[in-house]
Design an enzyme around this catalytic site. Structure first.
Site, PDB file in Angstrom:
ATOM      1  N   ASP A  15       0.839  -0.933  -0.233  1.00  0.00           N
ATOM      2  CA  ASP A  15      -0.195  -0.008   0.272  1.00  0.00           C
ATOM      3  C   ASP A  15       1.338   0.967   0.159  1.00  0.00           C
ATOM      4  OD1 ASP A  15      -1.559   2.070   0.594  1.00  0.00           O
ATOM      5  OD2 ASP A  15      -2.140   1.057   2.954  1.00  0.00           O
ATOM      6  N   LYS A  76       3.190  11.455  -3.486  1.00  0.00           N
ATOM      7  CA  LYS A  76       2.358  10.886  -3.767  1.00  0.00           C
ATOM      8  C   LYS A  76       1.553  11.457  -4.897  1.00  0.00           C
ATOM      9  CE  LYS A  76      -1.072   6.980  -3.938  1.00  0.00           C
ATOM     10  NZ  LYS A  76      -1.717   6.189  -2.908  1.00  0.00           N
TER      11      LYS A  76
END
Ligand code: ADP
Ligand code: MG
Length: 615
Positions: A15, A76
Site C-alpha cells: 500500500d 504521491k
C-alpha cells in the site's frame, strides 16, 4: 504444489500511501502485514542527506522540521503530474518544484531535481528490504495499490518507481479493490452486489462504488468493477490537525514555524487519543512559554463536522453518478487512519442507513488485500481456506477461563446464535467480552479474536443482570458480536474476520488437539464450573449466616461452617491444580452443602420479609 509454494518467493503486497505505506504478504501462514505491530506503518517521507545517503520513514518524518529543505513528503500527490498542474498546490504547501523531463513536476533538493517516482522508489525499496529481512529471501515481485482515479501517466510513474526499487509490478490494483479483497467480499457474495469503499487518509478522501462481477479465472481478472468514484485530494486527517491547531490559537498571533510544527504534532496526538479518552490535556512550549492545551471529544466533533460533511457530499455524488440510492448498497467498508474517528463511523452509518464494516484495521486493509492479490497471482492461494462453513467454533470466555461456544465448527455460513449470561461479581458496572475461536475448552488453547466491554451497567448483585450475546457470521465470514444487558439497555458490539491468518494445516491441528485433549479439557471445565458456582454459594450462605446466625441452632451453624471451610479449601486447590481434583467428590461436597444450606436460606428469607414489613 505446497512444496513448490514454500520454495518460490511470494509476491508481496504494498500500500503506497500519501501519508503512510505498508508491506504485507500472504503465504501459508495467511495474510499479514510485515514490520511488527507498532511499526508497520512507514511514513511516506524521504530525506536526501548531503552525502547522498537517503533516510526513509519515521526517522525522516521526525527530522522533517529540522531538515525541511531536504525532506520530501506526499510525493504521491505529484507523481505523473506536470509542474504546471501542480504549481499552485505546491506553493500553498510550501513545496519548491522544478521542471523534470516532459514538463513533469519534480522536487528541488539542494539545487537538484528529484522526480516523485524517485522518492516513491525510496519508500518502495525500504519496504522491499523490510520484507526480505522478515521473510529471509530475495523479493522481486509486488502488487502495488493505486487510487482508482489514477490516470495512465500516474500509473506508469508508479511502475517506474517500482522498477527503480528493484521490484517488478505483478499488477497495479485499485486501493478500493484491494480493500474489498481483504474483506473477502468477492467470495460468496452475489454477482451484482454493490459495495462502497470510504477511504479517509492523511491528505485525501476517496469514495468508490464497486460492483461484484463474475470472475474470469483464466484471465485472473478482478472480481470488482468500479462503477463510480469521487473524492477530494485536499481533504484528510492533516486538515483536521490544522483545524485543531487553529482552534487552540484562535485570535492569537500566527506562531513561528517551529511552534506550528509542534502544535500540529500535538493536535494529531490529541485527535488520536480521543478515540479512547473523553478529553485530553497536553503541555506545549509555545513562544518560549509552557502552555496547557485541552481538547474534548465534543470539541473534536464540532471541528470535524464540516470535513465529514464534505466526505458525505462525495458519497452522495458517487451514488448519483451511478444512479443508485443507499438501499442498493450491500456493504460500506471503512479504510484509512482517519476513519477511526467515532464521528466518521456514526455519520457514514447515518447516511447509508447501515453500520459500516469495521472488522479489519483500517490502516492495514489495503496492504492485506494487495498481498492476497499477490498470492492469487502467484497461484499460492489454493492452500488458504474458503469460507463456506466455519472452520473453527466461535465462542466467549466465561468465568475461570473456560469457553462457551456459540457457533460450532462446520456450521454453514451465514449463521446466527444467541446465548444468555449473567455476572459473577456484585455491583459489576462493566462486563468484558472476550471472543475466541477454537475447539478446546479453555481460552488459553483457543485463538483470541477480540475483546470488548459492555459498560454503563447499573450496579446489581451478581447473577441479576441479563446479558444477551448474539453472534452473527455473514456470508463473507465477518463475525459481528452484539451484547446487550436487558434491564438497563446497555449495548456494545464488535466485528471480526475470524478466518484471518489460519491455514488448513493450522485448523487441522487445532481440531486434532481438541480430540486429544477432550477428556482432560472436559474435566477441567467441570472443575472450573464447580469452583465458580461453589464460590457464589459460599458467598451467599456466608452472607445469610451473618444476618441470621442468632436464630439458628448452634450445632447446625457449626456443621454448616465446617462444610463451608471444606468446600472453600477445595475451591482453592482446584484453582491451583484442577487436574489433581476429584470432580465427583467436589460435586458431592457441593451438593451436600446445597442441601444443608436450605435451612439458613429459609430463615434469611423469612427474616428479610419480616424486616421489610416493620417499615
Ligand atoms: P494515507 O492513505 O494518506 O497514507 P492513512 O490511511 O495512513 O493515510 O491515514 C493517516 C491519517 O490517519 C493521519 O492523518 C492520522 O492522523 C489519521 N489517524 C490515525 N489514527 C487516528 C485516530 N485514532 N483518530 C483519528 N485520526 C487518526
Ligand atoms: Mg491510504
Amino acid at each position: 504444489m505446497s512444496e513448490q509454494s514454500e520454495a518460490v518467493a511470494p509476491i508481496i503486497g504494498i500500500d503506497l500511501g500519501t501519508t503512510n505505506s505498508l508491506v504485507a504478504v500472504c503465504d501459508a501462514a495467511g495474510p499479514r502485514v510485515l514490520g511488527g505491530v507498532a511499526s508497520a506503518l512507514m511514513p511516506s517521507v524521504v530525506r536526501y542527506e548531503i552525502d547522498g545517503a537517503i533516510t526513509v520513514g519515521s526517522q525522516a518524518k521526525a527530522g522533517a522540521m529540522e531538515f525541511a529543505d531536504r525532506t520530501i513528503a506526499s510525493s504521491k500527490r505529484y507523481i505523473g503530474r506536470t509542474q504546471v498542474e501542480m504549481q499552485a498546490f505546491a506553493i500553498a504547501q510550501g513545496v519548491r518544484l522544478c521542471e523534470g523531463p516532459r514538463g513533469l513536476a519534480a522536487f528541488e533538493v539542494d539545487g537538484r531535481c528529484v522526480l516523485p517516482q524517485e522518492v516513491s522508489a525510496a519508500v518502495l525499496r525500504a519496504l522491499r528490504l523490510r520484507a526480505e529481512a522478515e521473510l529471509g529471501m530475495p523479493i522481486t515481485r509486488a502488487v502495488i495499490t493505486v487510487p482508482a482515479y489514477f490516470d495512465d501517466a500516474q500509473r506508469q510513474a508508479t511502475r517506474d518507481a517500482a522498477r527503480l526499487a528493484g521490484l517488478s509490478v505483478a499488477r497495479l490494483v485499485h486501493e478500493p479493490t484491494a480493500a474489498s479483497l481483504a474483506y473477502g467480499l468477492g467470495r460468496g457474495a452475489q454477482v451484482g452486489e454493490k459495495v462502497v469503499i470510504y477511504d479517509l487518509g492523511g491528505g485525501t478522501f476517496d469514495c468508490t462504488l464497486l460492483e461484484i462481477v463474475p470472475k474470469d479465472a483464466e484471465l485472473e481478472t478482478d472480481c470488482f468493477q468500479v462503477l463510480a468514484t469521487s473524492g477530494d485530494t485536499a481533504l484528510g486527517g492533516d486538515d483536521i490537525d490544522r483545524a485543531i491547531a487553529a482552534h487552540w490559537i484562535e485570535g492569537s498571533a500566527i506562531p513561528q514555524p517551529a511552534d506550528r510544527a509542534r502544535l500540529l504534532e500535538l493536535a494529531q496526538r490529541a485527535k488520536c487519543a480521543l478515540a479512547s479518552a473523553e478529553s485530553v490535556v497536553e503541555q506545549i512550549l509555545l513562544g518560549g512559554e509552557i502552555v496547557s492545551l485541552s481538547l474534548s471529544r465534543a470539541e473534536l466533533e464540532t471541528i470535524t463536522a464540516p470535513f465529514i460533511a464534505r466526505t458525505l457530499a462525495c458519497c452522495r455524488r458517487v451514488l448519483a453518478d451511478a444512479a443508485l440510492t443507499t438501499d442498493a448498497i450491500a456493504r460500506i467498508v471503512l479504510v484509512g487512519g482517519s476513519t477511526r474517528l467515532a464521528s466518521v463511523r456514526r455519520e457514514v452509518a447515518k447516511l447509508f442507513g447501515k453500520e459500516p464494516y469495521l472488522a479489519l484495521d483500517p490502516d492495514r486493509v489495503v496492504a492485506l488485500g494487495a498481498a492476497i492479490q499477490g498470492a492469487i497471482l502467484a497461484g499460492n492461494r489454493r492452500d488458504l481456506l474458503l469460507l463456506d462453513v466455519l472452520p473453527l467454533s466461535l465462542g466467549l470466555e466465561t468465568v475461570g477461563g473456560a469457553t462457551a461456544k456459540l457457533l460450532m465448527r462446520n456450521t454453514p455460513i451465514p449463521a446466527r446464535a444467541a446465548e444468555k449470561f449473567s455476572t459473577s461479581i456484585d455491583g459489576q458496572t462493566s462486563v468484558k467480552l472476550h471472543v475466541v475461536q477454537g475447539e478446546r475448552e479453555f481460552i488459553e488453547h483457543c485463538r483470541s479474536l477480540a475483546t470488548f466491554h459492555l459498560t454503563g451497567l447499573p450496579p446489581m448483585p451478581a447473577g441479576i443482570p441479563q446479558l444477551e450475546v448474539e453472534f452473527l457470521v455473514d456470508q463473507n465470514g465477518v463475525l459481528s458480536v452484539y451484547a446487550i444487558e436487558r434491564r438497563s439497555g446497555a449495548a456494545a458490539s464488535v466485528q471480526i474476520v475470524p478466518s484471518y491468518g489460519l491455514t488448513e494445516v493450522e485448523v487441522d491441528r487445532m481440531e486434532a488437539d481438541s480430540i486429544t485433549y477432550a477428556r482432560s479439557d472436559m474435566h477441567r471445565h467441570r472443575v472450573t464450573d464447580l469452583t465458580v458456582h461453589s464460590r457464589l454459594d459460599i458467598k451467599w450462605i456466608t452472607d445469610a449466616l451473618g444476618r441470621v446466625r442468632a436464630e439458628l441452632d448452634p450445632s447446625y451453624v457449626a456443621d454448616l461452617e465446617q462444610q463451608l471451610v471444606a468446600l472453600a479449601r477445595l475451591c482453592n486447590d482446584a484453582e491451583r491444580d484442577p487436574a489433581a481434583i476429584d470432580a465427583d467428590l467436589f460435586s458431592r461436597l457441593k451438593q451436600a452443602l446445597d442441601t444443608s444450606s436450605v435451612r439458613v436460606h429459609e430463615v434469611a428469607i423469612a427474616h428479610s420479609i419480616r424486616g421489610s414489613s416493620i417499615v
